[in-house]
Design an enzyme around this catalytic site. Sequence first.
Site, PDB file in Angstrom:
ATOM      1  N   ARG A 110      -1.330  -2.966  -7.166  1.00  0.00           N
ATOM      2  CA  ARG A 110       0.035  -3.535  -7.172  1.00  0.00           C
ATOM      3  C   ARG A 110       0.011  -5.066  -7.188  1.00  0.00           C
ATOM      4  O   ARG A 110      -0.766  -5.706  -6.496  1.00  0.00           O
ATOM      5  CB  ARG A 110       0.774  -3.067  -5.914  1.00  0.00           C
ATOM      6  CG  ARG A 110       2.101  -3.783  -5.718  1.00  0.00           C
ATOM      7  CD  ARG A 110       2.965  -3.101  -4.735  1.00  0.00           C
ATOM      8  NE  ARG A 110       2.363  -3.028  -3.412  1.00  0.00           N
ATOM      9  CZ  ARG A 110       2.922  -2.411  -2.399  1.00  0.00           C
ATOM     10  NH1 ARG A 110       4.073  -1.808  -2.550  1.00  0.00           N
ATOM     11  NH2 ARG A 110       2.322  -2.381  -1.227  1.00  0.00           N
ATOM     12  N   ARG A 170      -2.327   1.498   7.364  1.00  0.00           N
ATOM     13  CA  ARG A 170      -0.916   1.812   7.069  1.00  0.00           C
ATOM     14  C   ARG A 170      -0.738   3.309   6.836  1.00  0.00           C
ATOM     15  O   ARG A 170       0.252   3.904   7.275  1.00  0.00           O
ATOM     16  CB  ARG A 170      -0.447   1.037   5.827  1.00  0.00           C
ATOM     17  CG  ARG A 170      -0.145  -0.418   6.140  1.00  0.00           C
ATOM     18  CD  ARG A 170      -0.133  -1.268   4.899  1.00  0.00           C
ATOM     19  NE  ARG A 170       0.940  -0.943   3.985  1.00  0.00           N
ATOM     20  CZ  ARG A 170       0.921  -1.225   2.683  1.00  0.00           C
ATOM     21  NH1 ARG A 170      -0.126  -1.821   2.152  1.00  0.00           N
ATOM     22  NH2 ARG A 170       1.934  -0.911   1.932  1.00  0.00           N
ATOM     23  N   ARG A 203      11.253   4.185  10.503  1.00  0.00           N
ATOM     24  CA  ARG A 203       9.831   4.514  10.373  1.00  0.00           C
ATOM     25  C   ARG A 203       9.269   5.170  11.610  1.00  0.00           C
ATOM     26  O   ARG A 203       8.088   5.533  11.617  1.00  0.00           O
ATOM     27  CB  ARG A 203       9.066   3.206  10.185  1.00  0.00           C
ATOM     28  CG  ARG A 203       8.720   2.860   8.778  1.00  0.00           C
ATOM     29  CD  ARG A 203       8.016   1.525   8.852  1.00  0.00           C
ATOM     30  NE  ARG A 203       6.994   1.415   7.876  1.00  0.00           N
ATOM     31  CZ  ARG A 203       7.191   0.841   6.695  1.00  0.00           C
ATOM     32  NH1 ARG A 203       8.364   0.376   6.349  1.00  0.00           N
ATOM     33  NH2 ARG A 203       6.185   0.755   5.867  1.00  0.00           N
TER      34      ARG A 203
HETATM   35  P1  AP5 Z   1       6.929  -2.166   3.418  1.00  0.00           P
HETATM   36  O1  AP5 Z   1       7.100  -3.345   2.577  1.00  0.00           O
HETATM   37  O2  AP5 Z   1       8.101  -1.281   3.703  1.00  0.00           O
HETATM   38  O3  AP5 Z   1       5.715  -1.339   2.829  1.00  0.00           O
HETATM   39  P2  AP5 Z   1       5.485   0.233   2.669  1.00  0.00           P
HETATM   40  O4  AP5 Z   1       6.358   1.221   3.264  1.00  0.00           O
HETATM   41  O5  AP5 Z   1       4.086   0.308   3.144  1.00  0.00           O
HETATM   42  O6  AP5 Z   1       5.849   0.465   1.256  1.00  0.00           O
HETATM   43  P3  AP5 Z   1       5.263  -0.199   0.029  1.00  0.00           P
HETATM   44  O7  AP5 Z   1       6.088  -1.404  -0.289  1.00  0.00           O
HETATM   45  O8  AP5 Z   1       3.794  -0.423   0.191  1.00  0.00           O
HETATM   46  O9  AP5 Z   1       5.399   0.966  -1.031  1.00  0.00           O
HETATM   47  P4  AP5 Z   1       6.607   1.476  -1.891  1.00  0.00           P
HETATM   48  O10 AP5 Z   1       6.852   2.890  -1.537  1.00  0.00           O
HETATM   49  O11 AP5 Z   1       7.789   0.541  -1.847  1.00  0.00           O
HETATM   50  O12 AP5 Z   1       5.926   1.440  -3.326  1.00  0.00           O
HETATM   51  P5  AP5 Z   1       6.166   0.492  -4.582  1.00  0.00           P
HETATM   52  O13 AP5 Z   1       7.477   0.805  -5.217  1.00  0.00           O
HETATM   53  O14 AP5 Z   1       5.892  -0.929  -4.255  1.00  0.00           O
HETATM   54  O15 AP5 Z   1       6.353  -2.566   4.831  1.00  0.00           O
HETATM   55  C1  AP5 Z   1       5.286  -3.476   4.977  1.00  0.00           C
HETATM   56  C2  AP5 Z   1       5.005  -3.706   6.450  1.00  0.00           C
HETATM   57  O16 AP5 Z   1       6.154  -4.296   7.106  1.00  0.00           O
HETATM   58  C3  AP5 Z   1       4.705  -2.449   7.280  1.00  0.00           C
HETATM   59  O17 AP5 Z   1       3.350  -2.061   7.185  1.00  0.00           O
HETATM   60  C4  AP5 Z   1       5.071  -2.950   8.693  1.00  0.00           C
HETATM   61  O18 AP5 Z   1       4.085  -3.779   9.234  1.00  0.00           O
HETATM   62  C5  AP5 Z   1       6.318  -3.794   8.433  1.00  0.00           C
HETATM   63  N1  AP5 Z   1       7.563  -2.989   8.476  1.00  0.00           N
HETATM   64  C6  AP5 Z   1       8.428  -2.774   7.459  1.00  0.00           C
HETATM   65  N2  AP5 Z   1       9.442  -1.983   7.860  1.00  0.00           N
HETATM   66  C7  AP5 Z   1       9.209  -1.693   9.162  1.00  0.00           C
HETATM   67  C8  AP5 Z   1       9.880  -0.894  10.128  1.00  0.00           C
HETATM   68  N3  AP5 Z   1      10.999  -0.219   9.820  1.00  0.00           N
HETATM   69  N4  AP5 Z   1       9.350  -0.814  11.367  1.00  0.00           N
HETATM   70  C9  AP5 Z   1       8.227  -1.484  11.700  1.00  0.00           C
HETATM   71  N5  AP5 Z   1       7.537  -2.255  10.844  1.00  0.00           N
HETATM   72  C10 AP5 Z   1       8.015  -2.360   9.573  1.00  0.00           C
HETATM   73  O19 AP5 Z   1       5.023   1.084  -5.542  1.00  0.00           O
HETATM   74  C11 AP5 Z   1       3.650   0.851  -5.259  1.00  0.00           C
HETATM   75  C12 AP5 Z   1       2.908   0.595  -6.588  1.00  0.00           C
HETATM   76  O20 AP5 Z   1       2.902   1.788  -7.367  1.00  0.00           O
HETATM   77  C13 AP5 Z   1       3.559  -0.474  -7.473  1.00  0.00           C
HETATM   78  O21 AP5 Z   1       2.563  -1.231  -8.091  1.00  0.00           O
HETATM   79  C14 AP5 Z   1       4.385   0.325  -8.510  1.00  0.00           C
HETATM   80  O22 AP5 Z   1       4.490  -0.358  -9.756  1.00  0.00           O
HETATM   81  C15 AP5 Z   1       3.532   1.592  -8.640  1.00  0.00           C
HETATM   82  N6  AP5 Z   1       4.364   2.758  -8.877  1.00  0.00           N
HETATM   83  C16 AP5 Z   1       5.500   3.096  -8.204  1.00  0.00           C
HETATM   84  N7  AP5 Z   1       5.991   4.255  -8.649  1.00  0.00           N
HETATM   85  C17 AP5 Z   1       5.134   4.690  -9.621  1.00  0.00           C
HETATM   86  C18 AP5 Z   1       5.091   5.846 -10.453  1.00  0.00           C
HETATM   87  N8  AP5 Z   1       6.039   6.806 -10.388  1.00  0.00           N
HETATM   88  N9  AP5 Z   1       4.064   5.967 -11.329  1.00  0.00           N
HETATM   89  C19 AP5 Z   1       3.122   5.017 -11.403  1.00  0.00           C
HETATM   90  N10 AP5 Z   1       3.101   3.885 -10.650  1.00  0.00           N
HETATM   91  C20 AP5 Z   1       4.100   3.730  -9.755  1.00  0.00           C
END
Ligand code: AP5
Length: 220
Positions: free
Chosen positions: A127, A171, A88
């Site tokens: 979500r 974020r 990241r």
């Molecule tokens: P993390 O859990 O990695 O969160 P993120 O990157 O912010 O990603 P998300 O989980 O929010 O989104 P996603 O892309 O996985 O989407 P999802 O599939 O859930 O990190 C959380 C925290 O941890 C960070 O802020 C940080 O503090 C820490 N952290 C983690 N890794 C780190 C690192 N490497 N370094 C430092 N800190 C770190 O989908 C979202 C929603 O949309 C769902 O409800 C889903 O059903 C819906 N959806 C998905 N795709 C579609 C579609 N095509 N059409 C319609 N709806 C959809």
Amino acid sequence: MNVVFLGPPGAGKGTQAARISACYGIPHIATGDMLREAIARGTELGRLARSYVDRGELVPDEVMLRLVEERLQEPDARGGFLLDGFPRTRPQAEGLDALLDRMHRRLDLVVFFRVPQETLLRRLVGRWICRAAGHVYHEDHRPPRVPGRCDLDGSELYQRPDDRPEAVARRLEVYEQQTAPLVEYYRARGVFREVDGAAGLAEVTRRLCAILDEAGMGRV
Ligand code: AP5
């Protein structure tokens, strides 16, 4: 195959990684899930991570690099991995390169999920996650059959603390400043592919499978 899913919060990385991991038989390694599990268990890492995660800030690079190094050495990751949420930052990307060098491995693919900001906001606030295993739902696009309950294991669904509007805004800001520059970092390396993450769930899966099949990744 060693694969990274790169993209902003809410881009669908976790949802798609779970499908791809099942289809191609490689472990889905999501650093956010690992941190949330440590927070739930109240471990030393969890206590440290909580103050960053809940505010939408990044956990320090050296902590994340150590966590990923340990995970990649586990037996199930020897034949390949799918990293979601890591790297990241530039130091994390360089640290991953150095780690893979030491392991005599290399990154085969980095898939970037392109999604407009207003779509990300809607996805994050709608979500819901299952308490038992982290299965992901969305109140509009992927509602559970019984409201508030996971279709797969019946456990309670909850909303992540960092999906509150103020944490989401932070974020997205942190993503633009620290993670978005990795697009150019990987594009220059010839391992970079892009997917339109704004398409429907099934369509995104179909396009990802086409990319992975073309790269020679075998299905189970
Ligand atoms: P993390 O859990 O990695 O969160 P993120 O990157 O912010 O990603 P998300 O989980 O929010 O989104 P996603 O892309 O996985 O989407 P999802 O599939 O859930 O990190 C959380 C925290 O941890 C960070 O802020 C940080 O503090 C820490 N952290 C983690 N890794 C780190 C690192 N490497 N370094 C430092 N800190 C770190 O989908 C979202 C929603 O949309 C769902 O409800 C889903 O059903 C819906 N959806 C998905 N795709 C579609 C579609 N095509 N059409 C319609 N709806 C959809």
